[in-house]
Write an enzyme that holds these catalytic residues in place. Structure first.
Site, PDB file in Angstrom:
ATOM      1  N   ASP A 137      24.679   4.558 -23.882  1.00  0.00           N
ATOM      2  CA  ASP A 137      23.328   3.939 -23.830  1.00  0.00           C
ATOM      3  C   ASP A 137      22.474   3.400 -22.670  1.00  0.00           C
ATOM      4  O   ASP A 137      24.100   3.121 -21.681  1.00  0.00           O
ATOM      5  CB  ASP A 137      22.975   3.258 -24.764  1.00  0.00           C
ATOM      6  CG  ASP A 137      21.651   4.504 -24.949  1.00  0.00           C
ATOM      7  OD1 ASP A 137      20.178   4.001 -24.875  1.00  0.00           O
ATOM      8  OD2 ASP A 137      20.683   5.003 -25.871  1.00  0.00           O
ATOM      9  N   PHE A 174      22.162  21.285 -35.209  1.00  0.00           N
ATOM     10  CA  PHE A 174      20.896  21.033 -35.715  1.00  0.00           C
ATOM     11  C   PHE A 174      21.362  20.580 -37.311  1.00  0.00           C
ATOM     12  O   PHE A 174      20.653  20.827 -37.976  1.00  0.00           O
ATOM     13  CB  PHE A 174      20.908  23.019 -36.684  1.00  0.00           C
ATOM     14  CG  PHE A 174      21.116  23.952 -35.488  1.00  0.00           C
ATOM     15  CD1 PHE A 174      20.630  24.821 -34.752  1.00  0.00           C
ATOM     16  CD2 PHE A 174      22.219  24.294 -34.668  1.00  0.00           C
ATOM     17  CE1 PHE A 174      20.103  25.393 -34.022  1.00  0.00           C
ATOM     18  CE2 PHE A 174      23.056  25.518 -33.677  1.00  0.00           C
ATOM     19  CZ  PHE A 174      21.854  25.723 -33.786  1.00  0.00           C
ATOM     20  N   CYS A 193      11.484  16.988 -33.448  1.00  0.00           N
ATOM     21  CA  CYS A 193      11.809  18.265 -33.071  1.00  0.00           C
ATOM     22  C   CYS A 193      10.484  19.536 -33.277  1.00  0.00           C
ATOM     23  O   CYS A 193      10.430  20.517 -32.240  1.00  0.00           O
ATOM     24  CB  CYS A 193      12.712  19.101 -33.727  1.00  0.00           C
ATOM     25  SG  CYS A 193      14.159  17.896 -33.517  1.00  0.00           S
ATOM     26  N   ARG A 208       7.657   9.723 -35.123  1.00  0.00           N
ATOM     27  CA  ARG A 208       6.925  11.001 -33.995  1.00  0.00           C
ATOM     28  C   ARG A 208       6.700  11.653 -34.504  1.00  0.00           C
ATOM     29  O   ARG A 208       6.731  12.739 -35.494  1.00  0.00           O
ATOM     30  CB  ARG A 208       8.452  10.940 -33.282  1.00  0.00           C
ATOM     31  CG  ARG A 208       9.120   9.723 -32.292  1.00  0.00           C
ATOM     32  CD  ARG A 208      10.537  10.193 -31.950  1.00  0.00           C
ATOM     33  NE  ARG A 208      11.151  10.711 -32.516  1.00  0.00           N
ATOM     34  CZ  ARG A 208      12.480  10.874 -32.382  1.00  0.00           C
ATOM     35  NH1 ARG A 208      12.584  11.636 -30.877  1.00  0.00           N
ATOM     36  NH2 ARG A 208      12.779  10.816 -33.430  1.00  0.00           N
ATOM     37  N   ARG A 223      18.984  17.636 -39.571  1.00  0.00           N
ATOM     38  CA  ARG A 223      17.929  17.419 -39.961  1.00  0.00           C
ATOM     39  C   ARG A 223      18.068  15.746 -40.544  1.00  0.00           C
ATOM     40  O   ARG A 223      19.457  15.512 -40.438  1.00  0.00           O
ATOM     41  CB  ARG A 223      17.332  18.069 -41.313  1.00  0.00           C
ATOM     42  CG  ARG A 223      17.258  19.635 -40.954  1.00  0.00           C
ATOM     43  CD  ARG A 223      17.388  19.811 -42.638  1.00  0.00           C
ATOM     44  NE  ARG A 223      18.667  19.463 -43.069  1.00  0.00           N
ATOM     45  CZ  ARG A 223      19.111  20.285 -44.279  1.00  0.00           C
ATOM     46  NH1 ARG A 223      17.684  20.434 -45.861  1.00  0.00           N
ATOM     47  NH2 ARG A 223      20.604  19.703 -44.606  1.00  0.00           N
TER      48      ARG A 223
END
EC number: 1.1.1.22
Length: 438
Positions: free
Chosen positions: A33, A154, A262, A334, A156
């Site tokens: 990072d 994929f 997303c 977000r 969540r």
């Protein structure tokens, strides 16, 4: 079991989950990072993300010597004496101008590492990227000895670790079959169905899946409004729908609209891709428009509940907002539909006090600057004209609603998630107003 040397660039929800989970499967993983302070915390086993099970996996990976953290993508490539066998790109691809995904960070990382990657390395686009990004990445690399593969995530938020370790499917796309198979083999212990395809198809799978879920949510919100008008019960309607195996129970809960990190950007990106391909994707555009309208509809419900009129004034009226994150189980704000509704209420002149189990009164996010965030739901409700439930936190069901009835100025609750038991609220003296529950 074979062990791969894996470098992961990016330590957000996707990158950190990917790195920690791959390490738990036995691979040697280094995560990179650009935030030195964040990396120091991660190296000490401190995880800032509210994600069940992730901190434990990080700690286990560090203790086992299979997971480490370095500053910068170049350092990740140089971490292994012989270089990584696989390099995952898990960096942000935010919504840019016109809805197109901004790939500047992806391109920056590729330029940083292209001369450093060993022969035979596979670069994996894990971030959600537009169709054609794998080809673009290969062009930027300019190396025939380094393959580029698309392997969409994929995950969540709130169940990311579970989703990674219990996937419905693994999708891998690339123009070099052996490279795609090597990436698919990283997940072999999970026993999930694997789709091996070309890169454009793999890239489109993620957008197509997320946009379908957005359509399903917009559809059920529209059906809930129809239930309000016709006197039907949305809970019974969706139960009857959900038993149909072609439809399923998931994503049939009405709410204040969909959001998060997303769905908004993926729907906008696919719409932009469709426009660029000279295809008028009317169904997707209607999905987005319906979502925008849903937020306005929540404000209208509050107006009616408080003033008795669809056009009644909310000026200087105090409202208590229960839930600010985009969904329960995460501290992510977000594109939160709760904050979108809050912004509209504030524009209407309402004074807002908010409570969320994942946020403290010291929350400094710019989108909550117009909300007085408190640590106590009863303090948020003090002298409120109405309580507005905006996020489906289970804790709200177990609050003392009798106490809340004594705290508010007017015992009205607008439940935009149909979370509460209406009978409990009504026994406490509240007028309960939900969605699709005429």
């Amino acid at each position: 079991m074979f062990v791969r040397r894996i470098a992961v660039v990016g330590t957000g929800y996707v990158g950190l989950t990917t790195g920690a989970c791959l390490a738990s499967l036995g691979h040697e993983v280094v995560c990179a990072d650009v935030d030195a302070a964040k990396l120091a915390r991660l190296a000490a086993g401190e995880v800032d993300i509210l994600e069940p099970g992730l901190a434990e996996l990080v700690a286990e990976g560090i203790a086992a010597g299979r997971l480490s953290f370095v500053l910068g993508a170049a350092a990740a490539v140089g971490h292994f004496p012989d270089g990584p066998e696989v390099l995952f790109l898990c960096v942000p691809t935010p919504m840019g101008v016109g809805g197109v995904a901004d790939l500047s960070i992806v391109e920056s990382v590729v330029e940083e590492v292209r001369e450093l990657l060993p022969d035979g390395c596979v670069v994996v686009n894990k971030s959600t990227v537009p169709v054609g990004t794998a080809e673009r990445t290969a062009e930027l690399l300019g190396r025939d000895d380094v393959a580029v593969v698309s392997n969409p995530e994929f995950l969540r938020e709130g169940t990311a670790v579970y989703d990674f370790l219990n996937p419905d499917r693994i999708v891998v796309g690339g123009n070099k079959q052996d490279a795609a198979e090597r990436v698919a083999a990283l997940y072999s212990r999970l026993g999930a169905p694997t789709v091996l395809t070309d890169a454009p198809s793999a890239e489109l799978v993620k957008y197509a899946a997320n946009c379908f879920l957005a359509m399903k949510l917009s559809y059920v919100n529209a059906v809930a409004e129809l239930c309000d008008r016709l006197g039907a019960n949305i809970t019974d309607v969706t139960e009857g729908m959900g038993y149909d195996k072609r439809i399923g129970q998931a994503f049939l809960m009405p709410g204040p609209g969909w959001g998060g990190s997303c769905l908004p950007k993926d729907t906008a990106a696919l719409l932009q891709l469709a426009d660029a391909a000279d295809f008028e994707f009317r169904l997707l555009r209607a999905t987005i428009d319906t979502n925008t309208r849903q937020r306005q509809r929540m404000v209208e419900k509050v107006r009616v509940a408080v003033t008795g009129k669809r056009t009644g004034s909310l000026s200087h009226l105090r409202l208590a907002l229960f839930g600010l994150t985009f969904k329960a189980g995460t501290d992510d704000l977000r594109d939160s539909p709760a904050l979108a509704v809050a912004a509209l209420l504030r524009q209407a002149g309402a004074e807002l006090a908010g409570y969320d189990p994942a946020l403290g009164s010291d929350c400094a996010h710019p989108d909550v600057s117009s909300i007085t965030v408190v640590d106590d739901p009863y303090l948020a409700a003090k002298d409120a004209e109405a309580i507005v439930v905006l996020t489906e936190w289970p804790e709200f069901r177990s609050l003392d609603w009798n106490r809340l009835a004594e705290t508010v100025r007017r015992p009205v609750v607008v439940d935009t998630r149909n979370l509460l038991d209406p009978a409990v609220a009504r026994r406490a003296g509240f007028e309960w107003i939900g969605l699709g529950k005429a």
